[in-house]
Scaffold this motif. Structure first.
Motif, mmCIF file in Angstrom:
data_model
loop_
_atom_site.group_PDB
_atom_site.id
_atom_site.type_symbol
_atom_site.label_atom_id
_atom_site.label_comp_id
_atom_site.label_asym_id
_atom_site.label_seq_id
_atom_site.Cartn_x
_atom_site.Cartn_y
_atom_site.Cartn_z
ATOM 1 N N SER A 2 28.291 -5.763 10.655
ATOM 2 C CA SER A 2 29.425 -4.924 10.271
ATOM 3 C C SER A 2 30.001 -5.383 8.941
ATOM 4 O O SER A 2 29.887 -6.544 8.563
ATOM 5 C CB SER A 2 30.499 -4.960 11.348
ATOM 6 O OG SER A 2 31.048 -6.249 11.437
ATOM 7 N N GLU A 3 30.579 -4.419 8.231
ATOM 8 C CA GLU A 3 31.255 -4.730 6.979
ATOM 9 C C GLU A 3 32.506 -5.546 7.275
ATOM 10 O O GLU A 3 33.131 -5.385 8.313
ATOM 11 C CB GLU A 3 31.718 -3.448 6.304
ATOM 12 C CG GLU A 3 30.703 -2.806 5.423
ATOM 13 C CD GLU A 3 31.318 -1.594 4.742
ATOM 14 O OE1 GLU A 3 31.511 -0.589 5.432
ATOM 15 O OE2 GLU A 3 31.604 -1.681 3.541
ATOM 16 N N ILE A 4 32.851 -6.403 6.351
ATOM 17 C CA ILE A 4 34.118 -7.118 6.473
ATOM 18 C C ILE A 4 35.067 -6.616 5.390
ATOM 19 O O ILE A 4 34.672 -5.859 4.517
ATOM 20 C CB ILE A 4 33.923 -8.648 6.376
ATOM 21 C CG1 ILE A 4 33.242 -9.011 5.056
ATOM 22 C CG2 ILE A 4 33.140 -9.171 7.566
ATOM 23 C CD1 ILE A 4 33.248 -10.472 4.750
ATOM 24 N N GLU A 48 41.032 -9.303 7.792
ATOM 25 C CA GLU A 48 40.740 -8.899 9.160
ATOM 26 C C GLU A 48 41.902 -9.149 10.122
ATOM 27 O O GLU A 48 42.024 -8.495 11.143
ATOM 28 C CB GLU A 48 39.489 -9.633 9.680
ATOM 29 C CG GLU A 48 38.194 -9.211 9.015
ATOM 30 C CD GLU A 48 37.925 -9.882 7.674
ATOM 31 O OE1 GLU A 48 38.730 -10.738 7.237
ATOM 32 O OE2 GLU A 48 36.909 -9.534 7.045
ATOM 33 N N THR A 73 37.258 -5.146 12.491
ATOM 34 C CA THR A 73 35.829 -5.460 12.452
ATOM 35 C C THR A 73 35.132 -4.784 11.281
ATOM 36 O O THR A 73 34.013 -5.140 10.941
ATOM 37 C CB THR A 73 35.131 -5.052 13.765
ATOM 38 O OG1 THR A 73 35.352 -3.658 13.980
ATOM 39 C CG2 THR A 73 35.667 -5.853 14.938
ATOM 40 N N ASN A 74 35.801 -3.791 10.663
ATOM 41 C CA ASN A 74 35.234 -3.119 9.494
ATOM 42 C C ASN A 74 36.369 -2.407 8.752
ATOM 43 O O ASN A 74 37.476 -2.284 9.284
ATOM 44 C CB ASN A 74 34.126 -2.142 9.906
ATOM 45 C CG ASN A 74 34.633 -1.080 10.855
ATOM 46 O OD1 ASN A 74 35.549 -0.326 10.546
ATOM 47 N ND2 ASN A 74 34.038 -1.019 12.041
ATOM 48 N N PRO A 75 36.110 -1.949 7.529
ATOM 49 C CA PRO A 75 37.181 -1.311 6.752
ATOM 50 C C PRO A 75 37.791 -0.087 7.430
ATOM 51 O O PRO A 75 38.985 0.173 7.269
ATOM 52 C CB PRO A 75 36.481 -0.924 5.445
ATOM 53 C CG PRO A 75 35.380 -1.914 5.312
ATOM 54 C CD PRO A 75 34.899 -2.148 6.721
ATOM 55 N N LYS A 76 37.008 0.664 8.182
ATOM 56 C CA LYS A 76 37.546 1.853 8.853
ATOM 57 C C LYS A 76 38.622 1.457 9.861
ATOM 58 O O LYS A 76 39.585 2.194 10.078
ATOM 59 C CB LYS A 76 36.413 2.621 9.531
ATOM 60 C CG LYS A 76 36.851 3.950 10.078
ATOM 61 C CD LYS A 76 35.675 4.755 10.574
ATOM 62 C CE LYS A 76 36.208 6.036 11.158
ATOM 63 N NZ LYS A 76 35.442 7.191 10.864
ATOM 64 N N ASP A 77 38.464 0.294 10.493
ATOM 65 C CA ASP A 77 39.484 -0.204 11.423
ATOM 66 C C ASP A 77 40.847 -0.323 10.744
ATOM 67 O O ASP A 77 41.874 -0.140 11.381
ATOM 68 C CB ASP A 77 39.114 -1.595 11.965
ATOM 69 C CG ASP A 77 38.135 -1.557 13.109
ATOM 70 O OD1 ASP A 77 37.808 -0.456 13.597
ATOM 71 O OD2 ASP A 77 37.690 -2.647 13.514
#
Length: 97
Positions: A2-4, A48, A73-77
């Motif tokens: 996943s992206e950070i 994060e 967990t990712n930018p969309k979060d």
């Protein structure tokens, strides 16, 4: 994998929030940061675990860290969590009125 939340992602989100949602950033400071005395806020960075703000209180700048209710967990979060936090703050402040 996943992206950070990279510094580029953080900068993009902060620029967007400060330009288009300054009222929301101030609400985060007042509600989640428990700083009712803040009269302005600027999002400096996020990762994060939370966001870093500059707040203005009595014409003085102060730094404020606000943890997220969950780890991103990712930018969309980031978008989902920020919207959820705003809805929580609006809902609870509206209920208090």
């Amino acid at each position: 994998m996943s992206e950070i939340i990279t510094s580029a992602v953080s900068d993009r989100i902060c620029n967007h929030m400060n330009k288009d949602h300054a009222d929301a950033v101030l609400t985060y400071a007042q509600y989640f940061g428990k700083r009712d005395d803040a009269n302005a806020a600027e999002m400096l960075a996020l990762d994060e675990a939370g966001m870093d703000l500059n707040i203005t209180v009595n014409e003085q700048l102060e730094k404020l860290r606000i943890p997220f209710p969950q780890v991103l967990t990712n930018p969309k979060d980031a978008h989902t969590v920020l919207v959820d936090m705003m809805n929580k703050a609006k809902g609870e402040t509206a209920a208090a009125e």
